[in-house]
Design an enzyme around this catalytic site. Structure first.
Site, PDB file in Angstrom:
ATOM      1  CB  THR A  87      11.105  57.003-147.278  1.00  0.00           C
ATOM      2  OG1 THR A  87      12.437  57.370-147.658  1.00  0.00           O
ATOM      3  CG2 THR A  87      10.814  55.588-147.746  1.00  0.00           C
ATOM      4  N   GLY A  88      11.078  59.141-149.780  1.00  0.00           N
ATOM      5  CA  GLY A  88      11.262  59.312-151.219  1.00  0.00           C
ATOM      6  C   GLY A  88      11.529  60.757-151.554  1.00  0.00           C
TER       7      GLY A  88
ATOM      8  CB  THR B   9      13.418  59.246-144.696  1.00  0.00           C
ATOM      9  OG1 THR B   9      13.902  60.441-145.277  1.00  0.00           O
ATOM     10  CG2 THR B   9      12.248  59.570-143.786  1.00  0.00           C
TER      11      THR B   9
ATOM     12  N   GLY C 284      11.321  69.074-146.725  1.00  0.00           N
ATOM     13  CA  GLY C 284      10.717  68.014-147.537  1.00  0.00           C
ATOM     14  C   GLY C 284       9.343  67.624-147.031  1.00  0.00           C
ATOM     15  CG  ASP C 285       8.146  63.668-147.967  1.00  0.00           C
ATOM     16  OD1 ASP C 285       9.373  63.911-148.051  1.00  0.00           O
ATOM     17  OD2 ASP C 285       7.704  62.518-147.827  1.00  0.00           O
TER      18      ASP C 285
ATOM     19  NE  ARG D 150      13.807  69.202-149.967  1.00  0.00           N
ATOM     20  CZ  ARG D 150      13.623  67.959-149.546  1.00  0.00           C
ATOM     21  NH1 ARG D 150      14.046  67.582-148.364  1.00  0.00           N
ATOM     22  NH2 ARG D 150      12.998  67.094-150.310  1.00  0.00           N
TER      23      ARG D 150
ATOM     24  N   GLY E 269      10.870  64.067-151.685  1.00  0.00           N
ATOM     25  CA  GLY E 269       9.875  64.810-150.926  1.00  0.00           C
ATOM     26  C   GLY E 269       9.002  65.765-151.704  1.00  0.00           C
TER      27      GLY E 269
HETATM   28  N1  ASP Z   1      11.420  62.315-148.123  1.00  0.00           N
HETATM   29  C1  ASP Z   1      12.658  62.865-147.634  1.00  0.00           C
HETATM   30  C2  ASP Z   1      12.776  64.288-148.080  1.00  0.00           C
HETATM   31  O1  ASP Z   1      12.478  64.566-149.232  1.00  0.00           O
HETATM   32  C3  ASP Z   1      13.855  62.110-148.095  1.00  0.00           C
HETATM   33  C4  ASP Z   1      13.791  60.639-147.900  1.00  0.00           C
HETATM   34  O2  ASP Z   1      12.733  60.064-147.703  1.00  0.00           O
HETATM   35  O3  ASP Z   1      14.847  60.020-147.948  1.00  0.00           O
HETATM   36  O4  ASP Z   1      13.211  65.109-147.323  1.00  0.00           O
END
Ligand code: ASP
Length: 344
Positions: A262-263, A211, A241-242, A239, A265
């Site tokens: 980022t992470g 991300t 994410g965050d 789905r 989610g």
């Molecule tokens: N946070 C993002 C998600 O879960 C993924 C990412 O940060 O790489 O969609």
């Protein structure tokens, strides 16, 4: 008369202090241009990024693209533009690069498509905009900005968001434009892993990240944050994410801070990561670094949530904690000092 004497006296005091230039030709003193503090931080995702699985040549490519995005955003801040212009400029460069999981280079869904999420928040009045699950918008972050500035809503999803973006004159493309071989291969691998549930959890860590995001402090004293992503490889059932969720993946308030995350989610949503960092500053009086560290390296670690954030406060302090091996990140602080890093 008294006013004139007062003005002359005040001007001569300011001249002697060097605050007003002496060579004024009329009674309008020329104030020196004192640049207000500006700062920017960007990220290109966190995850299993180690020297062992990234060649030096690849690392150079990432650094070069991060620098390009960083300087593009910084130029907007230097020009005195509102922080949202800086966030958009920086993120759009990363969305156009196949290196990152946003726009071109976005990961594939289980069905073999790309569903993109993005959000932006402005710290002055807590205005925010987001799009989720969009398939044809070239720049999801631009669409999020349009939602913030030109709609009465905060988040638009799917077909409706695309219809709105079209009405706003934003460029649309075929979903295939976001295709890359590398992400296609990641999908094939993910499907194999999913079929073999024994390795599912461990291996999945490898390809859900990438991300992109930006946080800035502009000359007007506003903090702004933005995030854009393709989400997680092999995601299903619509789905989300965050990243497009205000408070989870993105948050900004001039009274505390601006955060882009980022992470993994699902954890960032459940722990309201971005908003929690700002709340700890506001309610507990923690510094930006302490608040960000607490949430990323204590709260999330205890919960097994992996990832990181970039964060900035209204004084221009920057914090970029992450609990993974690496996070693509870059910043220019209020003194103009640039840093670009990948590994821990
Ligand atoms: N946070 C993002 C998600 O879960 C993924 C990412 O940060 O790489 O969609």
């Amino acid at each position: 008369m008294i006013n004139t004497i007062r003005t002359v006296l005040l001007t001569s005091i300011l001249v002697s202090l060097g605050i007003v230039h002496a060579d004024v030709s009329d009674d309008k003193p020329v104030m020196p241009i004192m640049q207000k503090p500006i700062a920017i931080a960007i990220h290109g995702g966190a995850g299993t990024i180690t020297k062992a699985n990234l060649s030096e040549q690849q690392a150079q490519q990432y650094r070069a693209k991060l620098k390009e995005a960083l300087l593009a955003g910084y130029a907007q801040l230097e020009a005195g533009k509102d922080g949202q212009a800086a966030v958009i400029s920086a993120i759009q460069i990363l969305e156009q690069s196949p290196l990152f999981n946003a726009g071109i280079g976005a990961v594939y869904t289980y069905a073999g498509e790309h569903e993109l999420d993005a959000s932006i928040m402005h710290g002055a009045k807590r205005l925010a905009g987001a799009v989720s699950g969009v398939k044809t918008i070239v720049s999801p972050i631009a669409a999020a900005q349009a939602v913030m500035n030109h709609s009465q809503h905060v988040m638009l999803s799917g077909r409706g968001a695309e219809e709105f973006a079209q009405q706003q004159g934003l460029a649309q493309v075929d979903n295939k434009v976001f295709n890359t071989e590398r992400r296609f291969n990641a999908l094939q691998k993910a499907k194999r892993v999913i079929a073999d549930s024994q390795t599912q959890l461990l291996e999945f860590q490898d390809y859900k990240f990438g991300t992109v995001g930006a946080v800035v402090l502009d000359q007007q004293g506003n903090v702004v944050a933005g995030t854009s992503t393709g989400g997680m490889t092999a995601k299903r059932y619509g789905r989300i994410g965050d990243s497009p969720i205000i408070g989870a993946g993105t948050f900004a308030d001039n009274n505390s801070c601006a955060v882009s995350a980022t992470g993994h989610g699902e954890y960032f949503i459940r722990y309201q990561v971005a908003a929690d960092i700002c709340a700890r500053m506001a309610y507990q009086g923690l510094s930006l670094q302490a608040a960000a560290d607490k949430v990323i390296n204590e709260v999330l670690v205890e919960a097994d949530g992996t990832g990181g954030v970039i964060a900035i406060d209204s004084a221009g302090n920057i914090a970029m904690p992450f609990n993974t091996e690496g996070m693509y990140r870059a910043s220019i602080d209020i003194h103009g000092k640039m840093s670009i890093a990948i590994y821990r």
